[in-house]
Scaffold this motif. Structure first.
Motif, PDB file in Angstrom:
ATOM      1  N   GLU A   1     -11.588  -3.379  -8.375  1.00 50.55           N
ATOM      2  CA  GLU A   1     -12.996  -3.026  -8.196  1.00 50.55           C
ATOM      3  C   GLU A   1     -13.326  -2.584  -6.776  1.00 50.55           C
ATOM      4  OE1 GLU A   1     -12.743  -7.622  -8.260  1.00 50.55           O
ATOM      5  OE2 GLU A   1     -11.861  -5.905  -9.327  1.00 50.55           O
ATOM      6  N   ARG A   2     -12.401  -2.831  -5.839  1.00 50.92           N
ATOM      7  CA  ARG A   2     -12.604  -2.387  -4.454  1.00 50.92           C
ATOM      8  C   ARG A   2     -11.650  -1.253  -4.094  1.00 50.92           C
ATOM      9  NH1 ARG A   2     -11.838  -7.517  -0.945  1.00 50.92           N
ATOM     10  NH2 ARG A   2     -12.244  -6.027   0.748  1.00 50.92           N
ATOM     11  N   ALA A   3     -11.239  -0.488  -5.089  1.00 48.21           N
ATOM     12  CA  ALA A   3     -10.296   0.615  -4.853  1.00 48.21           C
ATOM     13  C   ALA A   3     -10.857   1.642  -3.884  1.00 48.21           C
ATOM     14  CB  ALA A   3      -9.927   1.282  -6.179  1.00 48.21           C
ATOM     15  N   ALA A   4     -12.159   1.933  -3.975  1.00 53.85           N
ATOM     16  CA  ALA A   4     -12.760   2.894  -3.053  1.00 53.85           C
ATOM     17  C   ALA A   4     -12.615   2.425  -1.614  1.00 53.85           C
ATOM     18  CB  ALA A   4     -14.237   3.104  -3.394  1.00 53.85           C
ATOM     19  N   GLU A   5     -12.786   1.134  -1.398  1.00 50.47           N
ATOM     20  CA  GLU A   5     -12.622   0.563  -0.064  1.00 50.47           C
ATOM     21  C   GLU A   5     -11.170   0.682   0.404  1.00 50.47           C
ATOM     22  OE1 GLU A   5     -13.227  -3.774   2.172  1.00 50.47           O
ATOM     23  OE2 GLU A   5     -14.078  -3.429   0.169  1.00 50.47           O
ATOM     24  N   ALA A   6     -10.236   0.503  -0.520  1.00 45.74           N
ATOM     25  CA  ALA A   6      -8.819   0.610  -0.182  1.00 45.74           C
ATOM     26  C   ALA A   6      -8.467   2.027   0.268  1.00 45.74           C
ATOM     27  CB  ALA A   6      -7.967   0.216  -1.387  1.00 45.74           C
ATOM     28  N   VAL A   7      -8.972   3.026  -0.471  1.00 46.64           N
ATOM     29  CA  VAL A   7      -8.706   4.421  -0.104  1.00 46.64           C
ATOM     30  C   VAL A   7      -9.357   4.741   1.234  1.00 46.64           C
ATOM     31  CG1 VAL A   7      -9.028   6.829  -0.765  1.00 46.64           C
ATOM     32  CG2 VAL A   7      -8.459   5.125  -2.511  1.00 46.64           C
ATOM     33  N   ARG A   8     -10.588   4.269   1.426  1.00 49.95           N
ATOM     34  CA  ARG A   8     -11.296   4.506   2.694  1.00 49.95           C
ATOM     35  C   ARG A   8     -10.539   3.873   3.862  1.00 49.95           C
ATOM     36  NH1 ARG A   8     -15.651   2.345   1.334  1.00 49.95           N
ATOM     37  NH2 ARG A   8     -16.711   4.204   0.534  1.00 49.95           N
ATOM     38  N   TYR A   9     -10.006   2.683   3.634  1.00 44.00           N
ATOM     39  CA  TYR A   9      -9.260   1.987   4.683  1.00 44.00           C
ATOM     40  C   TYR A   9      -8.033   2.794   5.100  1.00 44.00           C
ATOM     41  CZ  TYR A   9      -6.406  -1.631   6.942  1.00 44.00           C
ATOM     42  OH  TYR A   9      -5.618  -2.337   7.823  1.00 44.00           O
ATOM     43  N   LEU A  10      -7.305   3.329   4.132  1.00 38.27           N
ATOM     44  CA  LEU A  10      -6.119   4.131   4.451  1.00 38.27           C
ATOM     45  C   LEU A  10      -6.509   5.427   5.141  1.00 38.27           C
ATOM     46  CD1 LEU A  10      -3.042   4.567   4.168  1.00 38.27           C
ATOM     47  CD2 LEU A  10      -3.512   5.745   2.024  1.00 38.27           C
ATOM     48  N   GLU A  11      -7.561   6.062   4.644  1.00 38.55           N
ATOM     49  CA  GLU A  11      -7.939   7.386   5.151  1.00 38.55           C
ATOM     50  C   GLU A  11      -8.590   7.330   6.529  1.00 38.55           C
ATOM     51  OE1 GLU A  11     -11.034  11.015   4.130  1.00 38.55           O
ATOM     52  OE2 GLU A  11     -11.238   9.063   3.170  1.00 38.55           O
ATOM     53  N   ILE A  12      -9.575   6.481   6.689  1.00 43.59           N
ATOM     54  CA  ILE A  12     -10.407   6.496   7.889  1.00 43.59           C
ATOM     55  C   ILE A  12      -9.960   5.505   8.951  1.00 43.59           C
ATOM     56  CG2 ILE A  12     -12.771   6.253   8.761  1.00 43.59           C
ATOM     57  CD1 ILE A  12     -12.391   8.627   6.913  1.00 43.59           C
ATOM     58  N   GLU A  13      -9.491   4.335   8.517  1.00 46.02           N
ATOM     59  CA  GLU A  13      -9.203   3.275   9.473  1.00 46.02           C
ATOM     60  C   GLU A  13      -7.734   3.221   9.880  1.00 46.02           C
ATOM     61  OE1 GLU A  13     -11.143  -0.501   8.723  1.00 46.02           O
ATOM     62  OE2 GLU A  13     -12.415   0.445   7.212  1.00 46.02           O
ATOM     63  N   HIS A  14      -6.958   4.223   9.467  1.00 47.11           N
ATOM     64  CA  HIS A  14      -5.565   4.364   9.907  1.00 47.11           C
ATOM     65  C   HIS A  14      -4.735   3.107   9.633  1.00 47.11           C
ATOM     66  CE1 HIS A  14      -6.813   8.112  11.692  1.00 47.11           C
ATOM     67  NE2 HIS A  14      -7.708   7.482  12.420  1.00 47.11           N
ATOM     68  N   ALA A  15      -4.706   2.719   8.376  1.00 44.78           N
ATOM     69  CA  ALA A  15      -3.880   1.570   7.987  1.00 44.78           C
ATOM     70  C   ALA A  15      -2.427   1.833   8.344  1.00 44.78           C
ATOM     71  CB  ALA A  15      -4.010   1.352   6.482  1.00 44.78           C
ATOM     72  N   ARG A  16      -1.719   0.766   8.571  1.00 44.60           N
ATOM     73  CA  ARG A  16      -0.282   0.913   8.820  1.00 44.60           C
ATOM     74  C   ARG A  16       0.474   0.498   7.561  1.00 44.60           C
ATOM     75  NH1 ARG A  16       1.195  -3.915  13.087  1.00 44.60           N
ATOM     76  NH2 ARG A  16       0.567  -5.690  11.789  1.00 44.60           N
ATOM     77  N   ALA A  17       1.650   1.025   7.413  1.00 42.64           N
ATOM     78  CA  ALA A  17       2.472   0.715   6.240  1.00 42.64           C
ATOM     79  C   ALA A  17       1.710   1.017   4.953  1.00 42.64           C
ATOM     80  CB  ALA A  17       2.958  -0.725   6.296  1.00 42.64           C
ATOM     81  N   LYS A  18       1.791   0.151   3.965  1.00 42.03           N
ATOM     82  CA  LYS A  18       1.229   0.439   2.648  1.00 42.03           C
ATOM     83  C   LYS A  18      -0.031  -0.385   2.347  1.00 42.03           C
ATOM     84  CE  LYS A  18       2.677   2.682  -0.027  1.00 42.03           C
ATOM     85  NZ  LYS A  18       2.450   4.111  -0.323  1.00 42.03           N
ATOM     86  N   VAL A  19      -0.933   0.248   1.616  1.00 44.35           N
ATOM     87  CA  VAL A  19      -2.127  -0.407   1.100  1.00 44.35           C
ATOM     88  C   VAL A  19      -1.986  -0.447  -0.423  1.00 44.35           C
ATOM     89  CG1 VAL A  19      -4.638  -0.244   0.844  1.00 44.35           C
ATOM     90  CG2 VAL A  19      -3.553   0.404   3.009  1.00 44.35           C
ATOM     91  N   VAL A  20      -2.245  -1.627  -1.001  1.00 46.75           N
ATOM     92  CA  VAL A  20      -1.971  -1.832  -2.416  1.00 46.75           C
ATOM     93  C   VAL A  20      -3.209  -2.365  -3.131  1.00 46.75           C
ATOM     94  CG1 VAL A  20      -0.548  -3.146  -4.074  1.00 46.75           C
ATOM     95  CG2 VAL A  20       0.473  -2.262  -1.969  1.00 46.75           C
ATOM     96  N   ILE A  21      -3.364  -1.955  -4.390  1.00 47.82           N
ATOM     97  CA  ILE A  21      -4.452  -2.413  -5.242  1.00 47.82           C
ATOM     98  C   ILE A  21      -3.875  -3.330  -6.323  1.00 47.82           C
ATOM     99  CG2 ILE A  21      -6.178  -1.695  -6.948  1.00 47.82           C
ATOM    100  CD1 ILE A  21      -6.374   0.949  -5.350  1.00 47.82           C
ATOM    101  N   SER A  22      -4.396  -4.542  -6.414  1.00 46.56           N
ATOM    102  CA  SER A  22      -3.992  -5.467  -7.474  1.00 46.56           C
ATOM    103  C   SER A  22      -4.868  -5.246  -8.688  1.00 46.56           C
ATOM    104  CB  SER A  22      -4.119  -6.929  -7.004  1.00 46.56           C
ATOM    105  OG  SER A  22      -3.168  -7.233  -6.027  1.00 46.56           O
ATOM    106  N   VAL A  23      -4.253  -5.150  -9.848  1.00 52.35           N
ATOM    107  CA  VAL A  23      -4.991  -4.890 -11.080  1.00 52.35           C
ATOM    108  C   VAL A  23      -4.927  -6.123 -11.967  1.00 52.35           C
ATOM    109  CG1 VAL A  23      -5.247  -3.373 -13.081  1.00 52.35           C
ATOM    110  CG2 VAL A  23      -4.376  -2.458 -10.903  1.00 52.35           C
TER     111      VAL A  23
END
Length: 335
Positions: free
Chosen positions: A312-334
């Motif tokens: 339910e927070r997938a949009a936040e996950a994508v935003r974190y990778l795109e804008i906040e320059h996450a390192r390594a991998k960002v993962v969504i638990s389903v």
């Protein structure tokens, strides 16, 4: 089923959690109950329709006003729910991982996947760790083993060593017996060193193109340097492998983005520059996933997961990778 759906190009705000019809496995396909899905740079590129040139040159993924597929996400790990006609080697209950690529659809509770694009989940990995592997590690494998032809004793530089592909590339290059230099920011230097890099260049303090060192293989994952600058750090018989890259620029749209450098590299290679190797397309492959499984189970590579978000927070996950320059991998638990 629940899924993250997008109807038009835009920011992460265009991603919506909805109830949609569950897919059905067709001939040569399996239906996977998704347990985890990874976020990749391709997800925000497709989400925004960026660079704009891609809307005209990559019709399998990009439409004119919105993505070809409504449900985002390509990397996944989960459990086989059902198998279609003609499928062998898998049965309901098997734990698998894979990459949907142009088909997308991993940010959902169920995904329909061609059997040629999946592999048995590596032993000892959580679903979240396994989901972090397919696209990024397959790209790193193709870049170093196939395009760069890295050999033991060679010196390899990875520009963008702390990203999804970069973290796997550092480890694979070490597994091949290379001496590895990773280029990253100050905050990611420790991570890159922990992954096995022999040398770490902090790009905020040092310009790797002016240090005097030469490398047998340079893997560029950022597209923030000119072709000439990258070639200048190669040894006489060195290979420059170009693999996408680009940053979101804080959400500002671009027309060419990293494609500009890729186009230049492709032209240089076609004109006879054998030192330049563009990595234009790395398709999902069961064979590559099997190879990666061997490396993972041998402990030669380990997924580096920065942060995990619920579906339910997938949009936040994508935003974190795109804008906040996450390192390594960002993962969504389903769930």
């Amino acid at each position: 089923m629940k899924a993250i759906v997008q109807e038009r190009y835009g920011s992460a705000d265009t991603l919506e959690l909805r109830e949609i019809e569950r897919p059905v496995a067709g001939d040569g396909e399996v239906l996977v109950r998704v347990r985890a899905a990874a976020v990749n740079a391709r997800d925000w590129h497709i989400m925004r329709g960026d660079p704009r040139l891609a809307r005209y040159t990559m019709p399998a993924m990009f439409g004119r006003s919105g993505p070809r597929q409504r449900v985002r996400g390509s990397d996944f790990a989960g459990v086989v729910e059902a198998v279609g006609a003609g499928v062998t080697g898998y049965e309901p209950g098997d734990e698998v991982y894979g990459d949907l690529r142009e088909d997308d659809g991993a940010f959902a509770q169920y995904a329909r996947v061609p059997v040629a694009w999946i592999g048995h989940k590596p032993a000892g990995l959580t679903f979240e760790q396994a989901a972090a592997v397919p696209l990024a590690a397959t790209t790193a494998l193709a870049a170093l083993r196939d395009a760069g032809k890295v050999k033991a004793g060679e010196h390899v530089l990875i520009n963008g060593a702390s990203g999804g592909v970069g973290t796997f590339a550092v480890q694979l290059a070490k597994a091949y017996g290379a001496t590895v230099t990773g280029v990253c920011s100050t905050r990611n230097a420790e991570l890159v060193a922990e992954l096995g890099a022999d040398h770490v260049v902090d790009y905020t303090r040092e310009d790797f193109t002016r240090g005097g060192r030469r490398y047998d293989v340079v893997l560029d994952l950022v597209a923030n340097r000119s072709l000439g600058e990258l070639r200048s750090v190669l040894t006489e018989h060195g290979r420059l492998v170009m693999s996408g890259g680009g940053t979101s620029g804080g959400g500002r749209p671009s027309y060419f983005g990293p494609m500009a450098l890729t186009i230049r590299a492709t032209l240089a290679a076609k004109m006879g520059d054998r030192r330049v190797v563009p990595l234009l397309n790395v398709p999902p492959s069961a064979q590559s996933l099997a190879t990666l499984r061997e490396h993972l189970e041998a402990g030669e590579i380990t997924p580096a997961v920065d942060r995990t978000f619920p579906l339910e927070r997938a949009a936040e996950a994508v935003r974190y990778l795109e804008i906040e320059h996450a390192r390594a991998k960002v993962v969504i638990s389903v769930a």
